[in-house]
Design an enzyme around this catalytic site. Structure first.
Site, mmCIF file in Angstrom:
data_model
loop_
_atom_site.group_PDB
_atom_site.id
_atom_site.type_symbol
_atom_site.label_atom_id
_atom_site.label_comp_id
_atom_site.label_asym_id
_atom_site.label_seq_id
_atom_site.Cartn_x
_atom_site.Cartn_y
_atom_site.Cartn_z
ATOM 1 N N LYS A 27 0.525 -1.559 -0.141
ATOM 2 C CA LYS A 27 0.249 0.085 -0.230
ATOM 3 C C LYS A 27 0.712 1.176 -0.088
ATOM 4 O O LYS A 27 2.241 1.591 0.755
ATOM 5 C CB LYS A 27 -0.459 0.278 0.790
ATOM 6 C CG LYS A 27 -1.676 -0.858 0.991
ATOM 7 C CD LYS A 27 -3.235 -0.782 2.139
ATOM 8 C CE LYS A 27 -2.428 -0.773 3.966
ATOM 9 N NZ LYS A 27 -3.611 -1.067 4.527
ATOM 10 N N HIS A 56 -7.005 -0.633 14.186
ATOM 11 C CA HIS A 56 -7.101 0.357 12.819
ATOM 12 C C HIS A 56 -8.760 0.474 12.789
ATOM 13 O O HIS A 56 -8.742 1.087 11.429
ATOM 14 C CB HIS A 56 -6.200 0.231 11.499
ATOM 15 C CG HIS A 56 -4.703 0.279 11.648
ATOM 16 N ND1 HIS A 56 -4.167 -0.493 12.889
ATOM 17 C CD2 HIS A 56 -4.012 1.113 11.154
ATOM 18 C CE1 HIS A 56 -3.122 0.044 12.082
ATOM 19 N NE2 HIS A 56 -3.177 0.375 11.322
ATOM 20 N N PHE A 80 20.197 2.896 10.537
ATOM 21 C CA PHE A 80 19.497 3.669 10.866
ATOM 22 C C PHE A 80 18.216 4.036 11.887
ATOM 23 O O PHE A 80 18.306 5.757 12.131
ATOM 24 C CB PHE A 80 18.304 3.931 9.553
ATOM 25 C CG PHE A 80 18.910 3.899 7.982
ATOM 26 C CD1 PHE A 80 19.379 5.265 8.281
ATOM 27 C CD2 PHE A 80 19.073 3.689 7.718
ATOM 28 C CE1 PHE A 80 19.726 6.072 6.667
ATOM 29 C CE2 PHE A 80 19.545 2.870 6.208
ATOM 30 C CZ PHE A 80 20.316 4.072 5.936
ATOM 31 N N LEU A 81 18.497 3.137 12.210
ATOM 32 C CA LEU A 81 17.139 3.625 14.420
ATOM 33 C C LEU A 81 17.990 3.703 15.400
ATOM 34 O O LEU A 81 17.161 4.415 16.131
ATOM 35 C CB LEU A 81 16.134 1.881 14.060
ATOM 36 C CG LEU A 81 15.737 1.795 13.423
ATOM 37 C CD1 LEU A 81 15.218 0.168 13.967
ATOM 38 C CD2 LEU A 81 14.535 1.753 12.891
HETATM 39 N N1 LIG Z 1 1.658 1.751 3.936
HETATM 40 C C1 LIG Z 1 1.693 0.985 4.296
HETATM 41 O O1 LIG Z 1 1.146 -0.171 4.435
HETATM 42 C C2 LIG Z 1 1.795 1.770 5.726
HETATM 43 C C3 LIG Z 1 1.641 0.860 7.044
HETATM 44 C C4 LIG Z 1 1.828 2.134 8.701
HETATM 45 C C5 LIG Z 1 1.952 3.048 8.423
HETATM 46 N N2 LIG Z 1 2.070 3.794 7.045
HETATM 47 C C6 LIG Z 1 2.302 5.259 7.542
HETATM 48 O O2 LIG Z 1 3.102 5.190 8.138
HETATM 49 C C7 LIG Z 1 3.065 6.579 8.157
HETATM 50 C C8 LIG Z 1 3.792 6.816 9.404
HETATM 51 O O3 LIG Z 1 5.248 6.451 9.409
HETATM 52 P P1 LIG Z 1 5.896 6.475 10.876
HETATM 53 O O4 LIG Z 1 6.198 6.869 12.092
HETATM 54 O O5 LIG Z 1 7.647 6.388 9.783
HETATM 55 O O6 LIG Z 1 6.483 8.563 10.452
HETATM 56 P P2 LIG Z 1 7.728 9.362 10.001
HETATM 57 O O7 LIG Z 1 7.627 9.184 8.462
HETATM 58 O O8 LIG Z 1 6.807 10.844 9.523
HETATM 59 O O9 LIG Z 1 8.477 9.622 10.982
HETATM 60 C C9 LIG Z 1 8.854 10.026 11.968
HETATM 61 C C10 LIG Z 1 9.200 11.321 12.296
HETATM 62 O O10 LIG Z 1 11.384 10.672 12.197
HETATM 63 C C11 LIG Z 1 11.890 10.816 11.684
HETATM 64 N N3 LIG Z 1 12.619 10.429 11.002
HETATM 65 C C12 LIG Z 1 12.917 8.980 9.998
HETATM 66 N N4 LIG Z 1 13.818 8.589 10.461
HETATM 67 C C13 LIG Z 1 14.701 9.480 10.738
HETATM 68 C C14 LIG Z 1 15.877 8.783 11.524
HETATM 69 N N5 LIG Z 1 16.943 7.865 11.117
HETATM 70 N N6 LIG Z 1 16.097 9.688 12.610
HETATM 71 C C15 LIG Z 1 15.597 10.205 12.608
HETATM 72 N N7 LIG Z 1 14.624 10.161 12.725
HETATM 73 C C16 LIG Z 1 14.264 10.109 11.909
HETATM 74 C C17 LIG Z 1 11.202 11.594 10.806
HETATM 75 O O11 LIG Z 1 11.403 13.062 10.061
HETATM 76 C C18 LIG Z 1 9.683 11.928 10.869
HETATM 77 O O12 LIG Z 1 9.580 13.653 11.450
HETATM 78 C C19 LIG Z 1 1.775 7.124 8.412
HETATM 79 O O13 LIG Z 1 1.264 7.952 7.475
HETATM 80 C C20 LIG Z 1 1.022 4.943 7.959
HETATM 81 O O14 LIG Z 1 -0.258 6.130 7.840
HETATM 82 C C21 LIG Z 1 2.035 2.980 6.148
#
Ligand SMILES: NC(=O)c1ccc[n+]([C@@H]2O[C@H](COP(=O)([O-])OP(=O)(O)OC[C@H]3O[C@@H](n4cnc5c(N)ncnc54)[C@H](O)[C@@H]3O)[C@@H](O)[C@H]2O)c1
Length: 467
Positions: free
Chosen positions: A219, A334, A246-247
């Protein structure tokens, strides 16, 4: 996938005379031909298609039904040191044919790559990325973008498309690379699925949530009309490359955020994963899944946790990539959370909203007798231990009802509600009564809200109200 092309307006059949023919398709010297019969391919090996055309002729006219199976193949690869120039996974890991891979490795033609990267991630890893691409002599364009939930829009997808177009990408050999959290991966995935109707793309998750969830399925999407992921498509990447290093720079709150999606899989499918989170949750939070320097057993919880989260997720996603089957265990958490997340944006992260939803559903499961009081307390305690919110003042009963009504509209007249049955096991129910939802809601607020009249077992959930 199947669809029907009709040459006439649908009319009641007035005659019993229907002539039905099943055609296979074979390619002869570049031209596709229809062939009747089952044994046609014996002398024409390798030229047949899995597609079929079914022709039906009545007195009213002819109709053709096309059945065209579409297969998606994608790789999910865990690889340490993705930005290390001795590792060419980022550039070539998506190529499955060994001969093609060898030919590219020995070619002198420079590789071309278009990379979209979350702005914050670029600030942290941009220099390494540039050095990496330069080490391979690649021709590249890096586009850092503020891919936040508030910006998760069609406008940002369009901005990416403009730049992709300027780069004049060869869609057969130059996949777009997305590096960032779930927001970045979702927007880039949508842009790629639109560019020339489907351009291959690669996901490189940099948050825990995107590592175990957003990067492994099909998705993508953006928010629209104040609704989460309202525009999107089901187009998987050609590959997802997962590098847990990266984490190490992810803020701890975002580690908790990712742990919520892992907990979801644990509650639905894997008691062992739940117990691992119960026992090692604090360590995983503090260590941010970094295992460098750790030996043997100490490094195990992180790798076992991500492996089980990905395996259980893939098990649920692979047979249902296009979500044709609406009974999805991965929808646990969800049902109400999309509405809550959008309402309070940006104060709750995706996984936090999911966790609040799961917390309420645990009370629903308890009310229905699927969980013992002890199991319920263990789950809520585990959530608290992972520093996840378990209640929110904006998750009102009205919102619960509205969200479930929305679901009802879009899921064939049933609210399909995944609920835990014991620890690590679940089923989907469509018969939860309003009375049960209400009673569970009252108890949920009663026990977990910021002004609880009575909190059972305070040593377990004492911190809940402060988070
Ligand atoms: N496509 C799918 O199947 C699926 C599944 C679950 C969630 N999602 C979507 O994912 C989104 C949430 O993702 P998220 O939680 O990763 O949020 P995000 O992408 O907003 O990232 C969170 C924050 O972490 C920062 N960041 C990212 N990597 C970093 C790193 N290595 N070091 C420091 N900072 C870093 C980003 O700049 C951001 O501020 C939602 O929009 C949700 O709808 C999609």
């Amino acid at each position: 996938m199947s669809f029907t092309i009709k040459t006439h307006l649908e009319q009641p059949v007035q005659s019993n005379k229907v002539k039905k023919t099943e055609y296979n398709l074979i390619q002869v010297k570049g031209t596709w031909k229809r062939k009747v019969g089952k044994n046609f391919s014996q002398n024409l090996k390798g030229c047949g298609s899995a597609a079929k055309i079914y022709e039906s002729t009545t007195e009213q006219g002819t109709s053709w039904t096309v059945v065209s199976p579409i297969v998606f193949t994608y790789k999910v690869i865990q690889s340490q040191g993705l930005l290390d120039p001795s590792n060419d996974t980022l550039l070539l890991g998506h190529i499955r044919d060994p001969e093609q891979l060898e030919a590219i490795r020995s070619s002198t033609t420079p590789l071309r790559r278009f990379v979209v990267i979350d702005e914050i991630v670029y600030n942290l890893y941009g220099r390494q990325l540039i050095d990496y691409l330069q080490a391979f002599g690649a021709v590249y364009r890096i586009l850092p973008l503020p891919t936040t939930e508030e910006n998760k829009s069609m406008e940002l997808a369009m901005q990416i498309l403009e730049e992709v177009h300027k780069f004049s990408l060869d869609r057969r050999t130059e996949p777009i690379i997305a590096i960032g959290g779930g927001v970045c991966l979702d927007i880039v995935g949508l842009a790629a699925s639109l560019y020339r109707r489907r351009t291959p793309y690669i996901r490189v998750p940099t948050t825990l949530l995107s590592y175990v969830d957003a990067s492994v399925g099909a998705k993508n999407g953006v928010n629209f009309a104040d609704c989460k992921n309202k525009l999107g498509s089901y187009v998987p990447p050609v590959a997802a490359f997962l590098d847990s290093s990266f984490l190490q720079t992810v803020p701890q709150r975002h580690i908790s955020n990712g742990l919520a999606e892992i907990l979801k899989m644990a509650l639905m499918k894997h008691r062992g994963l739940f117990e691992l989170l119960e026992i090692h949750g604090r360590f995983l939070l503090d260590s941010k899944f970094q295992t460098q320097g750790l030996q043997g057993e100490d490094s195990e919880p992180a790798s076992v946790c991500t492996r089980l989260a990905i395996e259980t997720m893939l098990e649920e996603l692979a047979p249902n990539l296009w979500e044709d089957d609406l009974d999805r265990l991965v929808d646990f958490g969800h049902l109400i959370s999309p509405e809550l997340e959008m309402k309070v944006l940006p104060s709750l992260l995706h996984g936090e909203a999911v966790n609040i939803d799961m917390s309420y559903m645990v009370y629903v499961a308890r009310e229905r007798g699927f969980l013992t009081e002890k199991d319920k307390i263990r789950i809520i305690s585990c959530m608290v231990g992972l520093e996840l919110p378990v209640w929110h003042q904006d998750c009102t009963l009205a919102m619960v009802q509205k969200s479930l009504c929305e679901r009802l509209k879009h899921s064939g007249g049933f609210v399909r509600m995944p609920l835990p049955i014991g620890l690590g096991n679940a089923e989907i129910f469509n018969d939860t009564s309003d009375e049960t939802l209400y009673k569970a809601y009252v108890r949920w607020c009663d026990e977990l809200s910021t002004k609880p009249p009575h909190i059972p077992n305070r040593e377990h959930i004492i911190d809940v109200v402060d988070n």
